[in-house]
Enzyme design. Structure first.
Site, short mmCIF file in Angstrom:
data_model
loop_
_atom_site.label_atom_id
_atom_site.label_comp_id
_atom_site.label_asym_id
_atom_site.label_seq_id
_atom_site.Cartn_x
_atom_site.Cartn_y
_atom_site.Cartn_z
N GLY A 150 -0.77 3.51 -29.95
CA GLY A 150 -0.46 4.40 -29.57
C GLY A 150 1.28 4.85 -30.19
N CYS A 151 1.60 5.82 -30.58
CA CYS A 151 2.26 6.81 -31.40
C CYS A 151 3.92 5.64 -31.86
CB CYS A 151 3.13 8.08 -31.19
SG CYS A 151 3.20 8.60 -29.02
N TYR A 152 4.77 5.60 -30.21
CA TYR A 152 5.54 4.27 -31.34
C TYR A 152 4.97 3.02 -31.70
CZ TYR A 152 8.83 7.60 -27.53
OH TYR A 152 9.31 8.42 -27.12
N THR A 154 2.55 2.69 -33.35
CA THR A 154 2.65 3.25 -34.78
C THR A 154 3.65 2.48 -35.46
OG1 THR A 154 0.41 3.79 -34.43
CG2 THR A 154 1.57 4.01 -36.20
N SER A 155 4.89 2.81 -35.38
CA SER A 155 5.12 3.06 -35.91
C SER A 155 6.43 1.97 -35.98
CB SER A 155 6.53 4.16 -35.06
OG SER A 155 7.46 3.83 -34.02
#
Ligand SMILES: NC(=O)c1ccc[n+]([C@@H]2O[C@H](COP(=O)([O-])OP(=O)(O)OC[C@H]3O[C@@H](n4cnc5c(N)ncnc54)[C@H](OP(=O)(O)O)[C@@H]3O)[C@@H](O)[C@H]2O)c1
Length: 338
Positions: A150-152, A154-155
């Site tokens: 997921g995007c969050y 990954t960060s």
């Protein structure tokens, strides 16, 4: 390596558009088909005119797409839908990269708790690599199926994983901000201009957002023991980009964190660490596959702070998916992405 053929399920997604953009300029790839539920029969460039002359293929229905053979399939379908369309391709021996959450959470009970549906394909789940190249490159290389993170997550994972592999971190709190494209292209009230513009909205805060499941899975795996997080996402009036500010306690200085993570990512093509106290901005990575990371804080018992930024549609989705494809098929990992 010869050119490989790829197909995209859900090419009309924001992530599908980004994939098509990247893959049309990737020398090792030929897009064999694109598909859509709602736009079948139209061309992809009619839906996204910026692809005119680049990808004018007619969108197939999902059923028609299922009859095609390709070397690599990308799925940009929503969770709980994606797995059922990936499974027939896996059975044909197609290597699959799924951008949804369907194969990210290794424990079926945890997936059910957070996503409120059963795992659709347990066998595929067991064989899936978690698609964070900085952590699982060797597994991704040979996996039949890669679950793109997921995007969050990954960060949040990229700054913390190297630290957790060496030290105990506690009281981890991530405060994340995302542009509106993170919610996808489907119409919803919270994405309307009047709702999102000149506004900031906290949602699913604390320990309630579904991404907690994969974040805690991966932080715990890195730490070798159960590790929890408080995670509070916010919607901000930007089209794309994520900035995560992550607070934690550890027996380290900010300079130690910078040194550990810089060392871990010294050879990584898409993770960049700033000098201690220099914090990255979303504009530094927009339109790129980079994750930029900076550390500060930690003085006088104060928490340490990591700030990380990504483009949610690239390192947070389609860019990372192509990075994974490059690894799976033996291309230069940067191909199509630099
Ligand atoms: N947006 C992000 O920043 C981001 C980041 C990481 C991962 N992801 C994940 O990547 C996937 C795509 O995200 P997105 O934001 O690009 O999505 P999106 O813009 O909302 O597009 C979703 C796609 O799925 C299709 N679709 C939706 N419901 C369907 C159904 N019931 N049956 C068949 N097809 C259906 C849509 O088809 P039609 O338009 O043809 O109807 C569209 O092509 C999702 O799983 C998402 O969680 C997104």
């Amino acid at each position: 390596m010869d050119t490989i053929s790829v197909g995209i399920l859900g090419a009309t997604a924001y992530t599908g558009l980004e994939l098509a953009r990247i893959l049309t300029r990737h020398a090792g790839v030929a897009i064999s088909f694109v598909s859509s539920r709602s736009y079948a029969g139209q061309t992809l460039s009619a839906v996204f005119p910026e692809l005119s002359g680049l990808c004018d293929q007619t969108l197939l229905s999902l059923d028609e797409a299922g009859k095609r053979d390709v070397d690599c399939l990308f799925s940009c379908l929503p969770h709980a839908v994606s797995a059922q369309y990936c499974t027939p391709f896996l059975k044909k021996g197609t290597r699959v990269i799924d951008l949804s959450a369907d194969f990210r959470v290794k424990d079926p009970a945890v997936y059910k708790k957070w996503y409120e549906v059963d795992v659709c394909d347990l066998d595929a789940l067991r064989r899936a690599a978690f698609g964070l190249p900085e952590r699982y490159r060797d597994q991704i290389r040979t996996a039949p199926l890669t679950a793109n993170p997921g995007c969050y997550p990954t960060s949040i994972m990229l700054p913390l994983v190297p630290l957790l592999q060496k030290h105990t971190l506690s009281m981890i709190i991530a405060d994340s901000k995302s542009g509106v494209s993170g919610a996808g292209r489907a119409l919803k009230l919270s994405s309307h201009f009047v709702e999102a513009n000149e506004n900031v909205t906290a949602y699913s805060i604390g320990h309630t957002h579904r991404h907690v499941s994969e974040i805690e899975q991966e932080l715990s795996a890195a730490a070798g023991k159960p590790t929890t997080i408080t995670f509070s996402p916010h919607l901000i009036p930007m089209s794309r980009g994520i900035l995560s500010t992550i607070y934690f306690q550890a027996p380290l200085s900010a300079a130690d964190c910078t040194a550990i993570v810089s060392d871990a990512y010294a050879e990584e093509p898409f993770a960049r660490v700033r000098p201690t106290g220099v914090l990255p901005r979303i504009s530094d990575v927009r339109g790129t596959n980079f994750c930029d990371i900076g550390f500060t804080g930690g003085e006088s018992g104060q928490p340490l702070i990591a700030v990380s930024v990504i483009d949610n549609l690239l390192k947070g989705a389609s860019g990372q998916a192509v990075q994974n494809m490059n690894i799976m098929f033996g291309f230069d990992e940067r191909a199509g992405l630099c």
